[in-house]
Every structure is written in structure tokens, then in C-alpha cells.
Design an enzyme around this catalytic site. Structure first.
Site, PDB file in Angstrom:
ATOM      1  N   ASP A 197      -4.397  90.932  13.986  1.00  0.00           N
ATOM      2  CA  ASP A 197      -3.293  91.163  13.048  1.00  0.00           C
ATOM      3  C   ASP A 197      -2.532  89.837  12.993  1.00  0.00           C
ATOM      4  O   ASP A 197      -1.669  89.583  13.831  1.00  0.00           O
ATOM      5  CB  ASP A 197      -2.410  92.299  13.596  1.00  0.00           C
ATOM      6  CG  ASP A 197      -1.262  92.623  12.664  1.00  0.00           C
ATOM      7  OD1 ASP A 197      -1.321  92.264  11.477  1.00  0.00           O
ATOM      8  OD2 ASP A 197      -0.287  93.231  13.145  1.00  0.00           O
TER       9      ASP A 197
ATOM     10  N   GLU B 214      -7.013  91.247   9.530  1.00  0.00           N
ATOM     11  CA  GLU B 214      -6.332  91.866   8.397  1.00  0.00           C
ATOM     12  C   GLU B 214      -6.213  90.847   7.264  1.00  0.00           C
ATOM     13  O   GLU B 214      -5.811  89.713   7.477  1.00  0.00           O
ATOM     14  CB  GLU B 214      -4.940  92.376   8.800  1.00  0.00           C
ATOM     15  CG  GLU B 214      -4.319  93.217   7.706  1.00  0.00           C
ATOM     16  CD  GLU B 214      -3.173  94.094   8.213  1.00  0.00           C
ATOM     17  OE1 GLU B 214      -3.453  95.100   8.882  1.00  0.00           O
ATOM     18  OE2 GLU B 214      -2.020  93.744   7.950  1.00  0.00           O
TER      19      GLU B 214
ATOM     20  N   ASP C  67       3.812  96.340  18.641  1.00  0.00           N
ATOM     21  CA  ASP C  67       2.958  96.043  17.494  1.00  0.00           C
ATOM     22  C   ASP C  67       1.473  96.016  17.846  1.00  0.00           C
ATOM     23  O   ASP C  67       0.636  95.701  16.996  1.00  0.00           O
ATOM     24  CB  ASP C  67       3.343  94.683  16.895  1.00  0.00           C
ATOM     25  CG  ASP C  67       4.780  94.683  16.388  1.00  0.00           C
ATOM     26  OD1 ASP C  67       5.147  95.640  15.685  1.00  0.00           O
ATOM     27  OD2 ASP C  67       5.517  93.733  16.694  1.00  0.00           O
TER      28      ASP C  67
END
Lengths: 198, 198
Positions: B7, B68, B141
Site C-alpha cells: 500500500d 495498489e 493501516d
């Protein structure tokens, strides 16, 4: 001082190495434009740039890397590739403890030609003259990377002139502030810590 | 198959490693969120991410890296850092011959929760359940990187289901097309050429 200038991009990534000489002169050491085919996926193109860029760092051992600063106002599809290529070269240089300076396109044009709105032809012509070359550097886009390197050497010198009376060596002077040299004190401190660690 | 999900980001870069198991299950191997201080210059932050990411590749030796996909429609200041961090991790993975797959945020959400508009809480809750964890992964996260890795394993499987009768091994199936697996045939061929070369 040896400077590696980088004109980042996925389709064309310009690399130019100069050695600075007295009296605002410089000598060209190497120049090339890496090309990666647009038919390849972005990761393969970035992988090829990573390989080539690290090879340049190994071969030419620059004291500083100067990269053209990317702006988000341009065409979105272009800007993503440019941001990715610039992020890659910044990270690869910084992890070696090399100082990385960023200069905007108009800073580069102004430094080389006296005008921030100079066209490609004017920049190429001045780069050819400054480096004492018989002909414009090839390939066609190669002059941009050299212009970034030359800009960095001059902006560093200007920064030093603006702090008279301080008898620092060139590296320290260049670390004086981002304003003139594109390098912050924190960058310089980190770079020196990395160099000591190795 | 071992998948490293990324990410990407400058302030927070999530990394999550899973091993796929039969019946759409997976085991968490490692997860962390790299943080770099916003007071540092971008090159130092990217240098730190490069070091950490290469260490993860060395330590966990994933078969594939799933990242991502960044979009340019978001906030410009954020998107530049994200694009730089994603370009860096893509280049570092690709240079090792690792296949790199990209998945959009809505593909990830849809794969994990059934809805492309799921919120962070729903994603975290499903990731915790799929991986059989006693509590949501930490730091906060961390679930996103694991979700990208899980999404990649499932989309690869879906791609294989859509080409029945072809008795390919998993790697070949995953290379069937970008549609399902995020990997093109060219990426796979290049990755295999790199592996043979080493």
C-alpha cells in the site's frame, strides 16, 4: 565536483554527468537517454531504469545527483510516469547517501540561458557552448540532463556567494540551504552519516 | 504461493506478506507500516523506503508483488508522494525479476468485502477473519497491504476459473491476462527470463 543530472521519465530518462571546472566552466563526462518501450508494462520499464541508473552511479560515482522537479500541473498520464521514474532515481541515489537536489524546469532554463522561458533549442545551444562541445550532445534530448547538472553547479556557487565571509568548503557551502543549492542541511547531514556508516 | 502486498505512500507505506492456502484461505506471514517523517526531504524518505523494501524482499522472498494502483484524480500533493513510492517499489521488485501486479482500491475492496465501496473498518474486519487472526492486524493501516495481497490471490484464482480446460500450473494461469491477475503475459515472460539469467 562531479554532478549527475537526471531528466526523469518513463519513455525517455536523460542522464548527464559533468565535472565542474573553475570560472563557471564544466566538462562533459557522459550523457545518454534511457528509453523504455511504451508497450512494456510500467514495472518492467521502471525495473530497466533502476538497473541502468544504479549502473551509472557505480560507473561515474557522482558527488551529487540533481533531478528535475516534477510538477503535477502537467498532463496526468505523463506526470504519473515521470513521478514514478523520479521517485525511483531519488530513492536509489538517497539510499547510497548521495545528496539529491531538485531544480524546476524554469530554474534550469534561467540558469543556462538567462530566461526561464527559453526553448529547447536555446538550452541545447548554451549547453553545447558551456561544455565546449564541437556539436550538440546526442541523442536529441540529452542536453536537458546536462543542463540540470550545470544548473546545479551554478546555483550552488550563487548560494555560496550570498553568504560572504564564511570560509566553508564547497560541500558545506552547497548544504547551506535549499534556496540556492537545492540541498537542505538535513539532507547533507543524513548523507554524511550514511557515508560515515559505510 | 507467497504474495507481498504493498500500500504505497511516503508518510505510510504498508507491507503485508501472506501465504495462500487451499479453499481461498491464507496465512499472514508478516505485516508492517513503514513511516517516514514528513519533516525529512522526499529523497531521504524514498531512500529509507528503498532500504526497507529491499530488506523485505530479501527476508520474505515473495513469488509476486501486488501493489495498489495509484490514481491521479486524488489530491495532487498526496498523489505525487504516492506515485514516487509506488514507482520505487515497482522498480525494485521488477529488477529482481519478480512479477508485479497492480490492483485498484475498488478491486481490492470488492474482492475482500464484496463491495467496491466498503469502508476501512469492513476491510479490516474481513482481513482479520480471512487470515484467522485473533485481533485486527497492527498498526492501524496494516490491513490494507494484507487486503491487496489477498485480493491478488483471489483474482488470480478467478482468472484461472475463467479459462477452464487449460491445465496450466498456477504461475502460468496467473499470467493469463491482466484482467484477472494484474499480470500480463509480457511481464511473466520477462520475469522468467530474469529468473533464468540469475
Amino acid at each position: 565536483m562531479r554532478i549527475l543530472g537526471v531528466d526523469p521519465g518513463l519513455t525517455r530518462c536523460g542522464l548527464g554527468v559533468i565535472d565542474t571546472l573553475p570560472a563557471r566552466k564544466a566538462k562533459m563526462v557522459a550523457v545518454d537517454v534511457l528509453r523504455t518501450p511504451s508497450a512494456d508494462s510500467v514495472d518492467l520499464r521502471l525495473g530497466a531504469i533502476a538497473e541502468a541508473f544504479d549502473t551509472w552511479l557505480d560507473t561515474y560515482r557522482p558527488d551529487v545527483v540533481a533531478i528535475e522537479r516534477v510538477f503535477a500541473r502537467n498532463d496526468v498520464s505523463t506526470i504519473m510516469g515521470t513521478a514514478q521514474a523520479s521517485g525511483l532515481t531519488m530513492g536509489l541515489a538517497a539510499r547510497r547517501g548521495l545528496p539529491v537536489a531538485m531544480h524546476t524546469p524554469s530554474e534550469v532554463k534561467a540558469a543556462i540561458t538567462g530566461s526561464g522561458r527559453a526553448d529547447k533549442k536555446q538550452v541545447t545551444s548554451m549547453v553545447t557552448r558551456i561544455l565546449g562541445l564541437d556539436a550538440p550532445p546526442k541523442p536529441a534530448d540529452a542536453a536537458d540532463a546536462l543542463a540540470i547538472a550545470i544548473c546545479h553547479s551554478w546555483r550552488g556557487a550563487l548560494s555560496a556567494q550570498s553568504t560572504p565571509g564564511k570560509n566553508k568548503d564547497l560541500t558545506e557551502r552547497k548544504a547551506g540551504g535549499r534556496q540556492g543549492s537545492g540541498l537542505t542541511k538535513a539532507q547533507q547531514q543524513w548523507a554524511e552519516a550514511m557515508r560515515r556508516a559505510r
